[in-house]
Design a protein around this motif. Structure first.
Motif, PDB file in Angstrom:
ATOM      1  N   LEU A 226       0.498  14.574  -7.441  1.00 15.02           N
ATOM      2  CA  LEU A 226      -0.235  13.511  -6.762  1.00 15.02           C
ATOM      3  C   LEU A 226       0.277  13.362  -5.325  1.00 15.02           C
ATOM      4  O   LEU A 226       1.463  13.570  -5.053  1.00 15.02           O
ATOM      5  CB  LEU A 226      -0.060  12.171  -7.500  1.00 15.02           C
ATOM      6  N   VAL A 227      -0.607  13.004  -4.428  1.00 14.78           N
ATOM      7  CA  VAL A 227      -0.238  12.824  -3.021  1.00 14.78           C
ATOM      8  C   VAL A 227       0.203  11.377  -2.809  1.00 14.78           C
ATOM      9  O   VAL A 227      -0.566  10.439  -3.053  1.00 14.78           O
ATOM     10  CB  VAL A 227      -1.436  13.137  -2.096  1.00 14.78           C
ATOM     11  N   TYR A 228       1.454  11.185  -2.394  1.00 18.08           N
ATOM     12  CA  TYR A 228       1.930   9.834  -2.114  1.00 18.08           C
ATOM     13  C   TYR A 228       2.916   9.840  -0.960  1.00 18.08           C
ATOM     14  O   TYR A 228       3.482  10.875  -0.599  1.00 18.08           O
ATOM     15  CB  TYR A 228       2.554   9.179  -3.359  1.00 18.08           C
ATOM     16  N   PHE A 229       3.124   8.673  -0.388  1.00 18.69           N
ATOM     17  CA  PHE A 229       3.989   8.497   0.782  1.00 18.69           C
ATOM     18  C   PHE A 229       5.350   8.021   0.293  1.00 18.69           C
ATOM     19  O   PHE A 229       5.440   7.034  -0.437  1.00 18.69           O
ATOM     20  CB  PHE A 229       3.367   7.458   1.720  1.00 18.69           C
ATOM     21  N   SER A 230       6.427   8.708   0.672  1.00 17.73           N
ATOM     22  CA  SER A 230       7.742   8.418   0.093  1.00 17.73           C
ATOM     23  C   SER A 230       8.766   7.842   1.066  1.00 17.73           C
ATOM     24  O   SER A 230       9.904   7.590   0.690  1.00 17.73           O
ATOM     25  CB  SER A 230       8.323   9.692  -0.539  1.00 17.73           C
ATOM     26  N   THR A 231       8.385   7.608   2.312  1.00 20.26           N
ATOM     27  CA  THR A 231       9.337   7.077   3.294  1.00 20.26           C
ATOM     28  C   THR A 231       9.524   5.571   3.091  1.00 20.26           C
ATOM     29  O   THR A 231       8.564   4.835   2.902  1.00 20.26           O
ATOM     30  CB  THR A 231       8.831   7.337   4.733  1.00 20.26           C
ATOM     31  N   GLU A 232      10.782   5.115   3.154  1.00 23.94           N
ATOM     32  CA  GLU A 232      11.080   3.687   2.991  1.00 23.94           C
ATOM     33  C   GLU A 232      10.717   2.936   4.268  1.00 23.94           C
ATOM     34  O   GLU A 232      10.803   3.467   5.371  1.00 23.94           O
ATOM     35  CB  GLU A 232      12.572   3.497   2.687  1.00 23.94           C
ATOM     36  N   CYS A 233      10.328   1.677   4.114  1.00 20.23           N
ATOM     37  CA  CYS A 233      10.012   0.835   5.262  1.00 20.23           C
ATOM     38  C   CYS A 233      11.206   0.780   6.204  1.00 20.23           C
ATOM     39  O   CYS A 233      12.348   0.606   5.769  1.00 20.23           O
ATOM     40  CB  CYS A 233       9.648  -0.575   4.790  1.00 20.23           C
ATOM     41  N   VAL A 234      10.936   0.894   7.493  1.00 23.80           N
ATOM     42  CA  VAL A 234      12.019   0.931   8.486  1.00 23.80           C
ATOM     43  C   VAL A 234      12.772  -0.391   8.565  1.00 23.80           C
ATOM     44  O   VAL A 234      13.897  -0.451   9.060  1.00 23.80           O
ATOM     45  CB  VAL A 234      11.465   1.286   9.890  1.00 23.80           C
ATOM     46  N   PHE A 235      12.169  -1.486   8.059  1.00 23.83           N
ATOM     47  CA  PHE A 235      12.814  -2.795   8.102  1.00 23.83           C
ATOM     48  C   PHE A 235      13.459  -3.172   6.765  1.00 23.83           C
ATOM     49  O   PHE A 235      14.037  -4.250   6.643  1.00 23.83           O
ATOM     50  CB  PHE A 235      11.806  -3.888   8.482  1.00 23.83           C
ATOM     51  N   ALA A 236      13.371  -2.291   5.752  1.00 28.62           N
ATOM     52  CA  ALA A 236      13.816  -2.633   4.400  1.00 28.62           C
ATOM     53  C   ALA A 236      15.321  -2.539   4.135  1.00 28.62           C
ATOM     54  O   ALA A 236      15.820  -3.232   3.258  1.00 28.62           O
ATOM     55  CB  ALA A 236      13.080  -1.759   3.385  1.00 28.62           C
ATOM     56  N   PRO A 237      16.104  -1.686   4.822  1.00 29.89           N
ATOM     57  CA  PRO A 237      17.513  -1.514   4.457  1.00 29.89           C
ATOM     58  C   PRO A 237      18.330  -2.799   4.393  1.00 29.89           C
ATOM     59  O   PRO A 237      19.314  -2.873   3.646  1.00 29.89           O
ATOM     60  CB  PRO A 237      18.045  -0.588   5.560  1.00 29.89           C
ATOM     61  N   ASN A 238      17.956  -3.818   5.136  1.00 27.26           N
ATOM     62  CA  ASN A 238      18.724  -5.059   5.135  1.00 27.26           C
ATOM     63  C   ASN A 238      18.226  -6.076   4.108  1.00 27.26           C
ATOM     64  O   ASN A 238      18.727  -7.197   4.052  1.00 27.26           O
ATOM     65  CB  ASN A 238      18.683  -5.699   6.529  1.00 27.26           C
ATOM     66  N   ALA A 239      17.236  -5.689   3.306  1.00 28.18           N
ATOM     67  CA  ALA A 239      16.651  -6.626   2.344  1.00 28.18           C
ATOM     68  C   ALA A 239      17.642  -6.946   1.227  1.00 28.18           C
ATOM     69  O   ALA A 239      18.396  -6.083   0.764  1.00 28.18           O
ATOM     70  CB  ALA A 239      15.372  -6.040   1.752  1.00 28.18           C
TER      71      ALA A 239
END
Length: 343
Positions: A226-239
């Motif tokens: 299946l085609v999906y996007f796997s990059t994490e949100c650039v603002f998420a690491p501090n969540a």
């Protein structure tokens, strides 16, 4: 030495299920994974024939697998559903703009209508601009609140009967841990519910992947190509969620069943009658569901528009003092301008 598939289909095992530890061939894994989701849907009565269902699509693995499996099960078991994709564009350069291309690919692959709604058109702000104002310490608060309301707004525009989200077992277990650590009894009460909202004033949300492990979702997407996007949100690491996720992964290494154990514990929790329960109502400003007046989205938006981005962060009394102080300063400034004009 090669291992045979546990289902005794005669094929060699290709993988080991993280959830059960069973050695299965790919076809038997697909069948088991899909059958479990079908059981979740049918046993919880998530849908009714003839309903229009919006699949919350982000382009990630969860929403992609959800869209694929719902389409498959809808045809296989004749659910009689009309499925549409609903995407929210938060305005995050280098993340959401790329993932939306994957959503458009999902639209073409699964032949589902797609509706994209942006923060820009709803609120007049993008997450890039919000982060420039608030910094990276509370940005997920803004995004989470705005996104939840944006899904409601989009669902209302589409006229759907329910919204299917891609929350998986890991997500729910993490949320239970987060709410326990924060002492958030209001959210702890409903975070394990497979259906939330509903009634005359809101559109219900359902979680068909509630009992599906994240690792198995990844495996399903991988083997199904299946085609999906796997990059994490650039603002998420501090969540804050990241800390709960790391803790859960450490527990899972020792005891894989811990994810289901935590969900089960959350489902069985009971609270004393003396514990205050939030009362769901309608926001007097935007007319969407809220447990406070005005709703959190309206408070956060007011803070941004006033130049007080931290207005909705923390206790309401603190926000009220910030507004009073700003109003007082504006009144003094206007008075000074009037005196100056008199001369």
């Amino acid at each position: 030495m090669p291992i045979n598939c546990k289902s005794q289909c005669g094929n060699r095992a290709a993988l080991k299920r993280p959830k059960t530890g069973d050695a299965l061939c790919k076809e038997c894994f697909f069948a088991a994974f899909e059958a479990e989701i079908h059981h979740t849907i049918s046993s919880s009565n998530l849908f009714r024939r003839g309903e229009k269902v919006a699949v919350a699509a982000s382009g990630g693995k969860d929403s992609t697998v959800l869209a694929h499996v719902l389409k498959l099960l809808n045809e296989r078991h004749d659910y009689g559903l009309e499925l549409v994709l609903l995407s929210i564009d938060e305005g995050i350069t280098g993340y959401r703009d790329d993932s939306l291309e994957t959503v458009k690919q999902n639209r073409d692959d699964y032949q589902m209508p797609l509706k994209i709604i942006s923060y820009e058109e709803l609120y007049g702000w993008t997450m890039d601009r919000i982060v420039a104002q608030i910094g990276r310490s509370n940005n997920c608060t803004f995004c989470g609140v705005f996104r939840r309301q944006a899904l409601d707004r989009g669902a209302k525009l589409l006229g759907v009967d329910s919204i299917a989200t891609g929350h998986n077992a890991d997500d729910i277990a993490e949320t239970v841990l987060m709410n326990v650590l924060r002492g958030d009894t209001a959210r702890l009460r409903r975070c394990t519910d497979i259906r939330t909202g509903g009634g005359e004033d809101s559109i219900p949300r359902v979680k068909p992947l509630k009992y599906s492990y994240e690792k198995e979702i990844v495996m399903y997407a991988h083997y199904k190509k299946l085609v999906y996007f796997s990059t994490e949100c650039v603002f998420a690491p501090n969540a804050y969620r990241g800390h709960a996720r790391a803790f859960l992964k450490d527990l899972e290494k020792v005891r894989p069943a811990v994810i289901m154990d935590i969900i089960y514990s959350g489902e069985q929790l009971r609270f004393k009658d003396t514990v205050k329960k939030p009362v769901r109502g309608i926001c007097t400003r935007c007319s969407f569901v809220s447990s406070q007046q005005p709703c959190k989205a309206c408070v956060l938006l007011e803070g941004l528009n006033r130049g007080l981005p931290k207005l909705g962060i923390g206790k309401k009394s603190k926000g009220d003092r910030m507004i009073a102080k700003q109003d007082q300063e504006l009144a003094l400034r206007e008075r000074a301008n009037l005196v100056k004009n008199d001369f």
